[in-house]
Structures are given as structure tokens and as C-alpha cells.
Design a protein around this motif. Structure first.
Motif, mmCIF file in Angstrom:
data_model
loop_
_atom_site.group_PDB
_atom_site.id
_atom_site.type_symbol
_atom_site.label_atom_id
_atom_site.label_comp_id
_atom_site.label_asym_id
_atom_site.label_seq_id
_atom_site.Cartn_x
_atom_site.Cartn_y
_atom_site.Cartn_z
ATOM 1 N N THR A 13 3.283 -7.961 -2.654
ATOM 2 C CA THR A 13 3.529 -6.987 -1.582
ATOM 3 C C THR A 13 2.268 -6.806 -0.733
ATOM 4 O OG1 THR A 13 5.193 -5.858 -2.915
ATOM 5 C CG2 THR A 13 4.227 -4.613 -1.088
ATOM 6 N N ASP A 14 1.102 -6.705 -1.376
ATOM 7 C CA ASP A 14 -0.167 -6.595 -0.641
ATOM 8 C C ASP A 14 -0.373 -7.817 0.253
ATOM 9 O OD1 ASP A 14 -0.686 -4.237 -2.050
ATOM 10 O OD2 ASP A 14 -2.098 -5.204 -3.444
ATOM 11 N N ASP A 17 2.044 -7.714 3.194
ATOM 12 C CA ASP A 17 1.601 -6.706 4.168
ATOM 13 C C ASP A 17 0.426 -7.229 4.995
ATOM 14 O OD1 ASP A 17 3.554 -4.951 3.291
ATOM 15 O OD2 ASP A 17 2.176 -3.751 2.056
ATOM 16 N N LEU A 18 -0.501 -7.914 4.351
ATOM 17 C CA LEU A 18 -1.640 -8.497 5.053
ATOM 18 C C LEU A 18 -1.166 -9.550 6.055
ATOM 19 C CD1 LEU A 18 -4.764 -8.453 5.135
ATOM 20 C CD2 LEU A 18 -4.721 -10.270 3.427
ATOM 21 N N ALA A 19 -0.195 -10.357 5.647
ATOM 22 C CA ALA A 19 0.364 -11.374 6.548
ATOM 23 C C ALA A 19 1.067 -10.720 7.731
ATOM 24 C CB ALA A 19 1.333 -12.279 5.787
ATOM 25 N N ARG A 20 1.816 -9.663 7.485
ATOM 26 C CA ARG A 20 2.517 -8.966 8.570
ATOM 27 C C ARG A 20 1.532 -8.359 9.564
ATOM 28 N NH1 ARG A 20 5.750 -7.234 3.950
ATOM 29 N NH2 ARG A 20 7.660 -8.501 3.998
ATOM 30 N N GLU A 49 11.395 -9.357 5.901
ATOM 31 C CA GLU A 49 12.123 -10.017 4.813
ATOM 32 C C GLU A 49 11.186 -10.260 3.631
ATOM 33 O OE1 GLU A 49 14.311 -13.507 5.961
ATOM 34 O OE2 GLU A 49 14.775 -12.646 7.920
ATOM 35 N N ASP A 50 11.791 -10.458 2.463
ATOM 36 C CA ASP A 50 10.996 -10.788 1.279
ATOM 37 C C ASP A 50 10.291 -12.117 1.499
ATOM 38 O OD1 ASP A 50 11.789 -8.508 -0.075
ATOM 39 O OD2 ASP A 50 13.378 -9.525 -1.199
ATOM 40 N N PRO A 51 9.060 -12.244 1.018
ATOM 41 C CA PRO A 51 8.335 -13.509 1.164
ATOM 42 C C PRO A 51 9.043 -14.642 0.425
ATOM 43 C CG PRO A 51 6.865 -11.753 0.440
ATOM 44 C CD PRO A 51 8.256 -11.229 0.358
ATOM 45 N N THR A 72 5.754 -14.129 -9.283
ATOM 46 C CA THR A 72 6.476 -12.903 -9.590
ATOM 47 C C THR A 72 7.535 -13.162 -10.655
ATOM 48 O OG1 THR A 72 8.136 -13.335 -7.890
ATOM 49 C CG2 THR A 72 6.165 -12.078 -7.221
ATOM 50 N N ASP A 73 7.999 -12.104 -11.286
ATOM 51 C CA ASP A 73 9.076 -12.237 -12.270
ATOM 52 C C ASP A 73 10.306 -12.873 -11.639
ATOM 53 O OD1 ASP A 73 7.565 -11.183 -14.308
ATOM 54 O OD2 ASP A 73 8.406 -9.161 -14.153
#
Length: 164
Positions: A13-14, A17-20, A49-51, A72-73
Motif C-alpha cells: 500500500t505504501d 501510494d508513492l507511485a500514485r 486500482e489494486d497494484p 502479499t498473501d
């Protein structure tokens, strides 16, 4: 294309967010991660959207701090807490079946597969097909060369070399 400091990134998520933050409007942002010419990853962020993620060698990535961020899981196919009861039931059944076979081989004890993992089609509209991306991930392939090839296909090879 630019080099970004990932020291404060602890989760996917971090990273997203950095990419966005780096995006203009809702443009697609591609994050390239390369770990000492052992593995590479491409993370695609499209707006909110989800990465989408592709990792060239999940097992090698799992031994890296950056790999822990992107593995991720969900990507690893691990269920949520809601699936815990089903998983316990399956494990009980599996244990009964395996009692007679103590020499059963385990590919990877931590559940992370060897080799490529993720969405191999995340770069199709940029001219890099799923088969090409998988071919760049075979044993013996050089991750740095793969990212160079991807960047060249995107028209930003010189920029990648500048930030290396």
C-alpha cells in the motif's frame, strides 16, 4: 521515469501510494525493482486500482526486504482469516494421508514458490507479452538485462540507465 527512495515503504500500500504521488492525473505508473541481479519485479499501479505485480523469482524475493513488500498473501495464494477453518480441516486431512509417507518432498517450506509469480500480462499493452516476460525470468536470465529490455520496449531505456 525516476529513481525513488524506498526507505519509508513498508507495505505494498505504501509503494502504491508513492507511485500514485508520482503519477500525472490517473496515469499508469510502473515500478521496477531489481535486487542485486538475483530477481526483479514490476509493479503496475493504475489510478486507484489494486497494484498488479510480477516477480521473476518469488523464492529469491522472499529473502529480501523489498520482496517482503510485494509478496502479499494474495499474490502467494494465502487465504484470509475467514478461510482458516477450511485450511485447518484440509491440513488435518492431508496429515492423515501423509502419515504413511514420511519422505514426502516439500518444494518450499515457507510456501513461496520457486520461479516467476504474479501477473505476467501486466505489460501487454506496452509491447511486452506474457511469454516474453516469463522468458526473461528463466533460470540463468539476468534481471538487470530484463529490466533494460522492458525499459527499451517502453521507450525509456536511457532514463533507466541514468538512474542506475
Amino acid at each position: 521515469m525516476s529513481e525513488t527512495e524506498l526507505d519509508d515503504v513498508e507495505t505494498l500500500t505504501d509503494l502504491a501510494d508513492l507511485a500514485r504521488e508520482a503519477a500525472t492525473d490517473e496515469d499508469t505508473v510502473l515500478v521496477f525493482i531489481e535486487q542485486e541481479d538475483v530477481w526483479f519485479a514490476v509493479v503496475r499501479v493504475d489510478g486507484e486500482e489494486d497494484p498488479r505485480i510480477f516477480v521473476s523469482d518469488a523464492s529469491a524475493a522472499s529473502r529480501s526486504a523489498y520482496g517482503e513488500i510485494i509478496l502479499t498473501d494474495e499474490l502467494l495464494g494465502r487465504g484470509s482469516d475467514e478461510d482458516l477453518d477450511d485450511l485447518v480441516a484440509e491440513l488435518d486431512e492431508d496429515a492423515e494421508e501423509d502419515e504413511d509417507d514420511e519422505d514426502a518432498a516439500v518444494d518450499n517450506v515457507d510456501g513461496v514458490p520457486n520461479g516467476p509469480l504474479g501477473d505476467a500480462g501486466l505489460l501487454i499493452e506496452f509491447g511486452v507479452g506474457a511469454k516474453e516476460l516469463m522468458d526473461m525470468s528463466v533460470e540463468g536470465a539476468v534481471p538487470g538485462d530484463a529490466l533494460t529490455e522492458i525499459a527499451d520496449a517502453l521507450g525509456c531505456g536511457e532514463v533507466l540507465e541514468a538512474v542506475r
